[in-house]
Motif scaffolding. Structure first.
Motif, PDB file in Angstrom:
ATOM      1  N   GLY A 341       0.806  -1.212   0.000  1.00 54.42           N
ATOM      2  CA  GLY A 341       0.000   0.000   0.000  1.00 54.42           C
ATOM      3  C   GLY A 341       0.837   1.258   0.000  1.00 54.42           C
ATOM      4  O   GLY A 341       2.027   1.261  -0.332  1.00 54.42           O
ATOM      5  N   GLY A 342       0.193   2.366   0.395  1.00 58.61           N
ATOM      6  CA  GLY A 342       0.886   3.647   0.441  1.00 58.61           C
ATOM      7  C   GLY A 342       1.095   4.296  -0.915  1.00 58.61           C
ATOM      8  O   GLY A 342       1.966   5.162  -1.053  1.00 58.61           O
ATOM      9  N   ALA A 343       0.305   3.910  -1.932  1.00 57.06           N
ATOM     10  CA  ALA A 343       0.447   4.504  -3.260  1.00 57.06           C
ATOM     11  C   ALA A 343       0.050   5.976  -3.210  1.00 57.06           C
ATOM     12  O   ALA A 343      -0.937   6.348  -2.586  1.00 57.06           O
ATOM     13  N   ASP A 344       0.833   6.819  -3.868  1.00 53.03           N
ATOM     14  CA  ASP A 344       0.599   8.256  -3.879  1.00 53.03           C
ATOM     15  C   ASP A 344       0.813   8.747  -5.304  1.00 53.03           C
ATOM     16  O   ASP A 344       1.922   8.681  -5.833  1.00 53.03           O
ATOM     17  N   GLU A 345      -0.263   9.250  -5.930  1.00 49.10           N
ATOM     18  CA  GLU A 345      -0.129   9.664  -7.327  1.00 49.10           C
ATOM     19  C   GLU A 345       0.767  10.884  -7.483  1.00 49.10           C
ATOM     20  O   GLU A 345       1.274  11.148  -8.573  1.00 49.10           O
ATOM     21  N   ALA A 346       0.997  11.620  -6.400  1.00 51.53           N
ATOM     22  CA  ALA A 346       1.904  12.769  -6.481  1.00 51.53           C
ATOM     23  C   ALA A 346       3.356  12.339  -6.663  1.00 51.53           C
ATOM     24  O   ALA A 346       4.209  13.149  -7.046  1.00 51.53           O
ATOM     25  N   LEU A 347       3.651  11.062  -6.399  1.00 48.72           N
ATOM     26  CA  LEU A 347       5.030  10.572  -6.514  1.00 48.72           C
ATOM     27  C   LEU A 347       5.341  10.017  -7.891  1.00 48.72           C
ATOM     28  O   LEU A 347       6.408   9.447  -8.108  1.00 48.72           O
ATOM     29  N   SER A 369      -5.403   3.108  -0.842  1.00 48.31           N
ATOM     30  CA  SER A 369      -4.106   2.455  -0.637  1.00 48.31           C
ATOM     31  C   SER A 369      -3.529   2.847   0.713  1.00 48.31           C
ATOM     32  O   SER A 369      -2.557   3.601   0.803  1.00 48.31           O
ATOM     33  N   PRO A 370      -4.112   2.351   1.806  1.00 48.55           N
ATOM     34  CA  PRO A 370      -3.578   2.684   3.131  1.00 48.55           C
ATOM     35  C   PRO A 370      -2.210   2.054   3.339  1.00 48.55           C
ATOM     36  O   PRO A 370      -1.848   1.065   2.685  1.00 48.55           O
ATOM     37  N   GLY A 371      -1.446   2.632   4.234  1.00 49.17           N
ATOM     38  CA  GLY A 371      -0.151   2.053   4.570  1.00 49.17           C
ATOM     39  C   GLY A 371      -0.303   0.637   5.083  1.00 49.17           C
ATOM     40  O   GLY A 371      -1.118   0.382   5.967  1.00 49.17           O
TER      41      GLY A 371
END
Length: 385
Positions: A341-347, A369-371
């Motif tokens: 998880g932890g997906a971030d579209e800003a990255l 997408s939680p950690g």
């Protein structure tokens, strides 16, 4: 087999819990009314939480934070303070009497003599099992029926009132829709411009450079023809190899515009091929899709492709599940993995690209997408009727 009983009981419990919660929160709102009136941000947060409760009861999709004016929020606060206690106390009265009767009727003989009365409050003394069972059972059935019928009705009425008061007007929704479409179209135009520049760069730096090299080798081959057979053979071999490489690069560029596999196999076949080529174990669940516009097929294909690539590169997942189904004029796509998880579209993990493609077709994207995982990407696309 009756499948309605458990569902109706569950709905009754949910409605009862909702009304009791509304009774409690109305008391809190009344106590905190000065703060809620003075601090609009706190009032909106409080209202947003209540609207989410109401939407969950009504099983409606969440509409996000409250975006109505302060006067609408204050009007809802007034309605909450009045209707919450009224509806909640009715629920307590109905359910409480039903439970109390169910408990006390079998134990009527243990009650103090002065309290052995039943019969809907008529004060009829309970002097034996006959009167206890007849009057007590009748009273229990009456309050139970009232609870089953009235409590869900009041809960839905309260929830619909809450949603109606805290939802934007038709004009505000239209303005927000136009704003969203304007933003999505601007993003689509930017993405389209970037895509054209990428294609131009790939053709200029790759394919065109190889074609120039081929032309030069063929020119040299013409010059040495009849003079140096060994050099001629080597130049022709290099030109042949460069031609094959240029063709491979052209196919790669075309594949990024419209994957040929879509034209050959359709969306179902193309997604099946994606799942087979995936670097991690992939389960496909594809329903009957019917005829889908080419633009929607392309976005759906790239969505699944990008999501599977992300899962393999970033999530450390061991399994993914892809579900694609059509419901009327909407195509829904869900890709879930069991990664960290932890997906971030800003990255820059490809989610932003998926969002731009989907918004360009007036679709929606939801990322959960939680950690610690898991990650689920849900996409909905309009695909005509």
């Amino acid at each position: 087999m009756n499948h309605h009983g458990p569902g109706r009981l569950s709905a009754l419990w949910r409605a009862l819990g909702y009304l009791l919660g509304s009774l409690a929160t109305a008391a809190v709102a009344l106590a905190a009314l000065p703060v809620l009136v003075v601090v609009p941000r706190t009032a909106r947060a409080w209202a947003s939480w209540h609207r989410r409760r109401a939407e969950r009861l009504l099983r409606e999709p969440g509409s996000g934070p409250v975006r109505v004016g302060a006067w609408r929020v204050l009007g809802w606060l007034g309605a909450c303070v009045v209707s919450g206690p009224a509806f909640g106390l009715v629920a307590v009265l109905c359910a409480g009497n039903a439970v109390t009767t169910a408990v006390t009727v079998p134990l009527w003989w243990a009650l103090p003599a002065g309290t052995r009365a039943g019969g809907f409050g008529a004060g009829v003394p309970l002097t034996g099992w006959g009167t206890a069972l007849t009057l007590g059972t009748a009273q229990f059935l009456a309050f139970a029926a009232l609870t089953v019928w009235l409590v869900p009705l009041l809960a839905r009425l309260h929830a619909r009132t809450c949603v109606a008061l805290l939802s934007p007007s038709a004009a505000a929704r239209l303005a927000r829709r136009v704003e969203t479409l304007t933003e999505s179209r601007a993003g689509a135009m930017n993405a389209h411009g970037l895509e054209l520049r990428r294609i131009e760069r790939d053709l200029h730096d790759g394919t065109q450079a190889r074609l120039v090299a081929i032309a030069m080798r063929l020119g040299l081959a013409r010059q040495v023809q009849g003079e140096d057979p060994v050099m001629l053979a080597r130049l022709l071999e290099e030109a042949h190899e460069s031609t094959e490489e240029a063709m491979a690069e052209l196919r790669a560029v075309i594949r990024t515009i419209y994957p040929p596999i879509l034209a050959d196999r359709g969306l179902t076949g193309a997604l099946t091929a994606l799942g087979a080529r995936s670097a991690i174990d992939t389960t496909l669940d594809i329903g009957g899709l019917g005829t889908i516009p080419a633009a929607v097929e392309t976005v759906a294909y790239f969505t699944v492709s990008e999501a599977l690539t992300n899962a393999a590169k970033h999530s450390r997942a061991t399994r993914t599940t892809v579900r694609v189904a059509r419901d009327g004029d909407r195509l829904s796509i869900g890709v879930a993995d069991d990664g960290v998880g932890g997906a971030d579209e800003a990255l820059g993990t490809g989610i932003a690209g998926i969002r731009q493609r989907v918004l360009a077709l007036d679709g929606t994207v939801h990322l959960h997408s939680p950690g610690g995982g898991p990650t689920t990407i849900t996409v909905s696309l309009p695909c005509g009727s």
